[in-house]
Design a protein around this motif. Structure first.
Motif, mmCIF file in Angstrom:
data_model
loop_
_atom_site.group_PDB
_atom_site.id
_atom_site.type_symbol
_atom_site.label_atom_id
_atom_site.label_comp_id
_atom_site.label_asym_id
_atom_site.label_seq_id
_atom_site.Cartn_x
_atom_site.Cartn_y
_atom_site.Cartn_z
ATOM 1 N N PHE A 13 44.935 39.738 37.370
ATOM 2 C CA PHE A 13 43.701 40.099 38.690
ATOM 3 C C PHE A 13 44.313 38.508 38.814
ATOM 4 O O PHE A 13 44.435 38.308 40.645
ATOM 5 N N GLN B 297 37.060 37.042 36.685
ATOM 6 C CA GLN B 297 36.051 36.657 37.793
ATOM 7 C C GLN B 297 35.746 34.859 38.236
ATOM 8 O O GLN B 297 36.194 34.966 39.103
ATOM 9 N N LEU C 155 34.946 42.315 44.478
ATOM 10 C CA LEU C 155 35.270 43.508 43.555
ATOM 11 C C LEU C 155 33.729 43.676 43.141
ATOM 12 O O LEU C 155 32.503 43.533 43.139
ATOM 13 N N TYR D 56 44.568 48.026 43.658
ATOM 14 C CA TYR D 56 44.117 48.390 42.126
ATOM 15 C C TYR D 56 45.479 47.451 41.162
ATOM 16 O O TYR D 56 46.307 48.540 41.589
ATOM 17 N N TYR E 263 39.489 44.344 48.726
ATOM 18 C CA TYR E 263 38.893 44.692 47.587
ATOM 19 C C TYR E 263 39.313 44.882 46.297
ATOM 20 O O TYR E 263 40.524 46.204 46.279
ATOM 21 N N LEU E 264 39.147 44.656 45.034
ATOM 22 C CA LEU E 264 40.141 44.256 44.218
ATOM 23 C C LEU E 264 39.735 46.024 43.023
ATOM 24 O O LEU E 264 37.623 45.599 43.257
ATOM 25 N N LEU E 265 39.768 47.035 43.021
ATOM 26 C CA LEU E 265 39.194 47.838 42.299
ATOM 27 C C LEU E 265 39.520 47.771 40.895
ATOM 28 O O LEU E 265 40.205 47.543 40.259
ATOM 29 N N ARG E 266 38.312 48.236 40.348
ATOM 30 C CA ARG E 266 38.759 48.560 38.363
ATOM 31 C C ARG E 266 38.172 49.702 37.916
ATOM 32 O O ARG E 266 38.888 50.445 38.360
#
Length: 180
Positions: free
Chosen positions: A109, A146, A134, A42, A9-12
């Motif tokens: 990312f 992305q 994400l 993150y 889970y790539l948090l922004r």
């Protein structure tokens, strides 16, 4: 755990555990989502904040400085950097209280994602990255990132899923004519 399936889970901007769309989704599925591990990450983005101070002595900073192209001033003020650091640390503490954790690498990312996938691929006897989630970004830089991550995931056989943040669904579920 051999054969495990990791969802990264790539948090922004979604630096919260309460009302977080992905954590909410995971809690509602009751483990029926098909993944054995959640890896919250993150990424400290060097194109948005100055990170050259994180480089060891004698090493070269691999990214350009985070200066505005027009004004040539820093993109991230010290106040915003402090707010962001406090928010990330608060999220890390909350995830640890829930029995999880938070990885906080610096870099782009796509580079960080490739590094994570490669790390687990190098350990054949352990769990493997099966998906990347994400919250969807809409800024031009986010869309480019992305697309790069989606291309990488497709190349290595990892499912890439951008989620819409819940704020975009507010009008869909609430009748604007209903009394408050």
């Amino acid at each position: 755990m051999s054969g495990g399936r990791i969802v990264v889970y790539l948090l922004r901007r979604d630096l919260r555990t309460a009302d977080n769309p992905l954590f909410h989704y995971l809690s509602r599925t009751g483990g029926k989502h098909g993944y054995t591990h959640l890896l919250p990450v993150y990424v400290l983005p060097p194109d948005q904040m100055e990170l050259s101070g994180l480089v060891k002595d004698g090493e070269t900073f691999p990214y350009s400085y985070s200066l505005s192209e027009v004004s040539r001033i820093w993109k991230c003020s010290p106040h915003r950097a402090r707010f962001l650091a406090e928010s990330v640390w608060d999220l890390k503490s909350k995830l640890e209280a829930l029995g999880s954790g938070l990885i906080i690498p610096a870099g782009s990312f796509p580079d960080v994602l490739e590094s994570i996938v490669q790390h687990y691929a190098d350990h054949n006897d352990g769990p493997q990255v099966a998906a990347v989630w994400l919250t969807e970004g809409f800024l031009p830089e986010e869309v480019i990132e992305q697309q790069a991550m989606a291309s990488f995931c497709e190349k290595v056989g990892v499912r890439f899923t951008p989620f819409r943040d819940h704020r975009w669904f507010i009008d869909k579920y609430v009748d604007p004519a209903a009394p408050l």
